[in-house]
Design a protein around this motif. Structure first.
Motif, mmCIF file in Angstrom:
data_model
loop_
_atom_site.group_PDB
_atom_site.id
_atom_site.type_symbol
_atom_site.label_atom_id
_atom_site.label_comp_id
_atom_site.label_asym_id
_atom_site.label_seq_id
_atom_site.Cartn_x
_atom_site.Cartn_y
_atom_site.Cartn_z
ATOM 1 N N ILE A 162 -18.618 -10.476 -7.069
ATOM 2 C CA ILE A 162 -17.420 -10.763 -6.270
ATOM 3 C C ILE A 162 -16.162 -10.527 -7.110
ATOM 4 C CG2 ILE A 162 -17.282 -13.260 -6.771
ATOM 5 C CD1 ILE A 162 -16.437 -13.637 -3.833
ATOM 6 N N GLU A 163 -16.263 -10.778 -8.416
ATOM 7 C CA GLU A 163 -15.122 -10.535 -9.291
ATOM 8 C C GLU A 163 -14.865 -9.034 -9.473
ATOM 9 O OE1 GLU A 163 -16.482 -14.683 -10.474
ATOM 10 O OE2 GLU A 163 -17.434 -12.817 -9.854
ATOM 11 N N MET A 164 -15.935 -8.250 -9.595
ATOM 12 C CA MET A 164 -15.759 -6.815 -9.856
ATOM 13 C C MET A 164 -15.897 -5.961 -8.596
ATOM 14 S SD MET A 164 -19.208 -5.731 -11.940
ATOM 15 C CE MET A 164 -18.677 -6.628 -13.384
ATOM 16 N N LYS A 165 -15.821 -6.602 -7.438
ATOM 17 C CA LYS A 165 -15.940 -5.884 -6.169
ATOM 18 C C LYS A 165 -14.937 -4.735 -6.051
ATOM 19 C CE LYS A 165 -14.561 -7.902 -2.358
ATOM 20 N NZ LYS A 165 -14.394 -8.567 -1.054
ATOM 21 N N SER A 166 -13.719 -4.951 -6.538
ATOM 22 C CA SER A 166 -12.678 -3.920 -6.433
ATOM 23 C C SER A 166 -13.079 -2.646 -7.181
ATOM 24 C CB SER A 166 -11.340 -4.440 -6.976
ATOM 25 O OG SER A 166 -11.482 -4.842 -8.329
ATOM 26 N N CYS A 167 -13.835 -2.798 -8.274
ATOM 27 C CA CYS A 167 -14.273 -1.621 -9.048
ATOM 28 C C CYS A 167 -15.125 -0.688 -8.187
ATOM 29 C CB CYS A 167 -15.078 -2.048 -10.271
ATOM 30 S SG CYS A 167 -14.120 -2.925 -11.514
ATOM 31 N N ILE A 168 -15.999 -1.283 -7.368
ATOM 32 C CA ILE A 168 -16.894 -0.493 -6.530
ATOM 33 C C ILE A 168 -16.143 0.051 -5.314
ATOM 34 C CG2 ILE A 168 -19.080 -0.537 -5.255
ATOM 35 C CD1 ILE A 168 -19.645 -3.200 -6.960
ATOM 36 N N GLU A 169 -15.329 -0.804 -4.691
ATOM 37 C CA GLU A 169 -14.669 -0.427 -3.446
ATOM 38 C C GLU A 169 -13.567 0.610 -3.648
ATOM 39 O OE1 GLU A 169 -13.342 -4.012 -1.554
ATOM 40 O OE2 GLU A 169 -15.273 -4.318 -0.562
ATOM 41 N N MET A 170 -12.755 0.422 -4.692
ATOM 42 C CA MET A 170 -11.581 1.283 -4.872
ATOM 43 C C MET A 170 -11.918 2.654 -5.455
ATOM 44 S SD MET A 170 -8.767 -1.478 -6.222
ATOM 45 C CE MET A 170 -7.534 -0.228 -6.557
ATOM 46 N N THR A 171 -13.102 2.792 -6.054
ATOM 47 C CA THR A 171 -13.449 4.069 -6.694
ATOM 48 C C THR A 171 -14.580 4.801 -5.974
ATOM 49 O OG1 THR A 171 -15.106 3.121 -8.206
ATOM 50 C CG2 THR A 171 -12.807 3.096 -8.939
ATOM 51 N N GLY A 172 -15.199 4.152 -4.980
ATOM 52 C CA GLY A 172 -16.287 4.803 -4.238
ATOM 53 C C GLY A 172 -17.610 4.778 -4.974
ATOM 54 N N GLY A 173 -17.843 3.745 -5.782
ATOM 55 C CA GLY A 173 -19.067 3.673 -6.576
ATOM 56 C C GLY A 173 -20.254 3.108 -5.815
ATOM 57 N N PHE A 174 -21.445 3.277 -6.402
ATOM 58 C CA PHE A 174 -22.670 2.713 -5.834
ATOM 59 C C PHE A 174 -22.861 1.287 -6.337
ATOM 60 C CE2 PHE A 174 -23.854 7.259 -5.580
ATOM 61 C CZ PHE A 174 -24.252 7.306 -4.254
ATOM 62 N N TYR A 175 -23.492 0.462 -5.503
ATOM 63 C CA TYR A 175 -23.871 -0.883 -5.936
ATOM 64 C C TYR A 175 -25.327 -1.107 -5.535
ATOM 65 C CZ TYR A 175 -24.367 -5.950 -5.802
ATOM 66 O OH TYR A 175 -24.829 -7.232 -5.979
#
Length: 276
Positions: A162-175
């Protein structure tokens, strides 16, 4: 440490790369073509050992994922990746307990925050806001440099998504999340990640953007999905009613593949035409 301090520590501060080819001598210590480093990389992976630093009784393992992410982004910023795109693959085996982006103390006495703790703003959520701020800044830097941030988690406990959610959402990364790195879910997902097409190219795109233009009867309210807004001057396409990420008709998607999807919402501004 600031990105500039990291570059200085790694000897990248004075790296000269005027043609933006990523081939300065300093950078070559860290970034080279696969055919030049494959043997060395495989040797490193074959020789990997469990963490030699013992974890004190009553403590969690010391884990400084936020610091590692900061260093990786700083190195790719120096490589001039903005014009060609790049990825940072983050393999996480547990909660971040040290440095920027940490979500819980090393001592097991401190209970890791739960969803209810966050809702009620309890004492053990004191790391939440600083961590969210740190990872959002990392995501913004990555977005500007054309870097995609992927997160593969293998843990039965929370790690701080939840803290690093922006890293995945803003760059289009896989989770991808699973219980252990030995799990078939992780292995198959990771293998699929590196699939190539008939030309030998990875099945992924970079630096993707989308723009929405409408006829006079409609305006764009916003978008929902893995995207970040691109600021544009007020224009006839943007609605004052905001849904999801609005106040723009252009979005940055970063990393894309054939399964990427985005929902764009529209505002009907004229019912007269529809009646006719």
């Amino acid at each position: 440490m600031t990105p500039q301090e990291i570059k200085s520590q790694l000897g990248l501060g004075q790296a000269s790369d005027p043609l933006n080819q990523g081939n300065s001598d300093a950078l070559k210590r860290f970034l080279v073509p696969v055919n030049e480093c494959e043997f060395a990389l495989n040797s490193i992976l074959d020789d990997l050992q469990p963490d030699p630093w013992p974890t004190k009784q009553g403590n969690r393992p010391a884990r400084c994922t936020g610091t590692a992410l900061n260093i990786a982004i700083s190195m790719l910023e120096m490589a001039g990746s903005a014009n060609r795109g790049s990825r940072i693959i983050n393999l996480m085996g547990g909660a971040v307990t040290m440095g920027p982006g940490k979500i819980v103390a090393e001592e097991l006495q401190e209970k890791i925050r739960s969803h209810l703790d966050i809702m009620k703003n309890r004492e053990n959520t004191r790391h939440l806001k600083p961590a969210v701020k740190f990872y959002t800044e990392c995501a913004e830097r990555a977005q500007k440099a054309g870097i995609v941030l992927d997160v593969f988690v293998a843990s039965v406990d929370q790690v701080g998504v939840i803290e690093m959610k922006s890293c995945i959402e803003m760059t289009g990364g896989f989770y991808i999340m699973t219980s252990s790195f030995g799990d078939p879910v992780f292995k198959e997902s990771f293998k699929k990640f590196f699939e190539v097409d008939e030309n030998g190219d990875l099945k992924m795109g970079f630096l993707a953007q989308v723009k929405a233009f409408t006829s006079t009867d409609f305006k764009v309210s916003g978008a929902i999905g893995q995207c970040a807004p691109i600021k544009v001057p007020a224009n006839q396409f943007i609605s004052s009613t905001e849904v999801g990420i609005g106040q723009t008709n252009q979005w940055y998607l970063g990393g894309i593949d054939r399964n990427k999807s985005l929902a764009i919402f529209y505002d009907i501004t004229s019912t007269q035409t529809l009646k006719q």
